[in-house]
Design an enzyme around this catalytic site. Structure first.
Site, PDB file in Angstrom:
ATOM      1  N   HIS A   1       0.837  -1.211   0.000  1.00 27.81           N
ATOM      2  CA  HIS A   1       0.000   0.000   0.000  1.00 27.81           C
ATOM      3  C   HIS A   1       0.870   1.259   0.000  1.00 27.81           C
ATOM      4  O   HIS A   1       1.822   1.358   0.773  1.00 27.81           O
ATOM      5  CB  HIS A   1      -0.897  -0.021   1.257  1.00 27.81           C
ATOM      6  CG  HIS A   1      -1.746   1.196   1.402  1.00 27.81           C
ATOM      7  ND1 HIS A   1      -1.948   1.835   2.602  1.00 27.81           N
ATOM      8  CD2 HIS A   1      -2.459   1.886   0.483  1.00 27.81           C
ATOM      9  CE1 HIS A   1      -2.751   2.870   2.421  1.00 27.81           C
ATOM     10  NE2 HIS A   1      -3.082   2.925   1.147  1.00 27.81           N
TER      11      HIS A   1
HETATM   12 CA    CA Z   1       0.432  -0.322  -4.277  1.00 33.94          CA
END
Ligand code: CA
Ligand code: TV7
Ligand code: ZN
Length: 397
Positions: A189
């Site tokens: 992320h």
């Molecule tokens: Ca990513």
């Protein structure tokens, strides 16, 4: 070497300072600057540099880093060495783990190594220069494979990232561009970039990543995380997260990517795009868990390029160095419009050719044949697309 002609109608610039290759996180650490050496070797041996403006950027200054990072953190990075760190912070000697974020995030993931500051200033200088070339229209697509370190926070190193070159580059772009779209295909992320622009409607962050709050780093980025909740906050709905399970393949990823990115561009109407091309989303990555092939990864780059907007392309993660180099060399060829003509067999004479022996001397080994089953169902994928469409209904460009 053969030479490739420049693309027609647009300019591509390649920003690379080979000084990044001189730095090492440690013998067993998965982040290997060697992947950049191999990438450079492929790009040059294919003759792709002849189709680009090539720059050896200067290192970023402390003042430039401080445009995002806290002064005391920049000072810390500029003085810390493996020799003085335990004198400055005896607490660090306490144990192998568990102190991770105690002192500016330093620990096993983000060790203090010799030349750390020079390393950070070098990869960041390249991203800042690349952004400036886009701003003054000397370049239409600017590439920095040594950048893309998306986890770094204002005053904290995290996940192998110390200085957030992406945030600093976007801050440069915002001087000339009203709206910047950030897209992140690293398997992790893009939390540092998301956090930096959480409360603004001028930067939209879209990250595709493996999500498992308990076990997969950094544990953030669920579908529901779309910006601040407060109705008056301009950043509300300007973050898109695409959480995925293990084993997503080329076809599933392409379907999802296109059905998220296209409506986002049409709605948000960015004037520039920053694409983080973390190659740990490939199959056979040492830390990743997806099943993408080099072509599947590259298709994301082609798709974003097809919108014809000014683009900053950065690297990121990628822990099987030879495949990182294959991916980024292939993506360089896409960006200069040479992917259809490039020989998939690696150049016969090139430095470090032996590094590619394992899968055969090709740009496109089969990376999808490994242990991961695709745990993303059709229903999971459709749910994400529906959620993104509903979210986009709240925003305007
Ligand atoms: Ca990513
Ligand atoms: C952008 N995974 C960065 C991705 C950062 C991932 C992590 C390791 C790792 C670190 C090592 C090491 C490792 C084999 C793998 C919770 C912990 C577990 C440290 C051992 N081997 C990017 C960061 C992630 C360091 N961190 O997005 C030295 O794996 O999961 C964690 C955190 C605590 C710290 N320990 C790991 O791709 C560039 N680290 C070997 C030696
Ligand atoms: Zn990653």
């Amino acid at each position: 070497a053969n030479s490739i002609s420049r693309p027609k109608g647009y300019r591509v610039s390649w920003h690379y300072n080979p000084a990044v290759e001189n730095h090492h996180f440690g013998q067993t650490h998965p982040m290997k600057p060697w992947r950049l050496t191999l990438t450079k070797s492929l790009v040059l041996s294919y003759g792709m540099h002849t189709a680009m403006d090539t720059y050896i950027p200067r290192a970023a200054t402390k003042e430039e880093l401080a445009e995002f990072h806290k002064d005391s953190y920049v000072d810390f990075l500029s003085v810390a060495t493996p020799q003085n760190i335990y004198e400055m912070y005896p607490e660090l000697a306490a144990g192998p783990t568990g102190y991770s974020s105690a002192i500016f995030g330093v620990g096993d993931d983000c060790p203090i190594f010799d030349g750390l500051f020079a390393f950070c200033a070098t990869y960041t200088g390249a991203s800042i220069d690349a952004a400036r070339k886009l701003c003054n229209k000397q370049s239409d697509i600017a590439i920095n494979w040594s950048g893309g370190l998306h986890h770094a926070k204002k005053a904290e190193a995290s996940g192998f990232c110390y200085v957030n070159d992406i945030v600093l580059a976007i801050l440069q772009l915002l001087r000339h561009h009203p709206r910047v779209l950030y897209i992140d295909i690293d398997v992790h992320h893009g939390d540092g970039v998301e956090q930096a622009f959480w409360s603004t409607d001028r930067v939209m962050c879209v990250s595709f990543h493996k999500y498992d709050r308990e076990v997969f780093f950094p544990g953030t980025g669920p579908l529901e995380s779309t910006g601040p909740i407060h109705p008056d906050n301009p950043g509300k709905n300007y973050t898109i997260n695409v959480p995925l399970n293990d084993g997503i393949d080329d076809e599933g990823y392409a379907y999802l990517f296109q059905n998220v990115v296209e409506p986002t561009i049409k709605t948000f109407n960015p004037t520039a795009i920053v694409l983080q091309c973390g190659a740990d989303s490939l199959g056979h990555d040492r830390l990743g868990c997806f099943n993408l092939n080099i072509r599947g990864h590259g298709n994301c780059v082609s798709f974003v390029k097809s919108f014809g907007l000014p683009m900053l392309v950065v690297g990121g993660g990628g822990y099987t160095p030879r495949n990182v180099a294959r991916a980024w060399a292939h993506e360089t060829s896409i960006l200069i419009g040479a992917d259809k003509t490039l020989n998939p067999d690696l150049p016969e004479f090139m430095p470090h050719r032996e590094a590619f022996r394992r899968e055969g001397f090709t740009l496109f080994p089969n990376l999808s044949a490994w242990k991961k089953d695709n745990m993303n169902t059709r229903a999971d994928v459709e749910k994400i697309i529906r959620h993104v469409r509903e979210q986009l209904a709240y925003i305007r460009g």
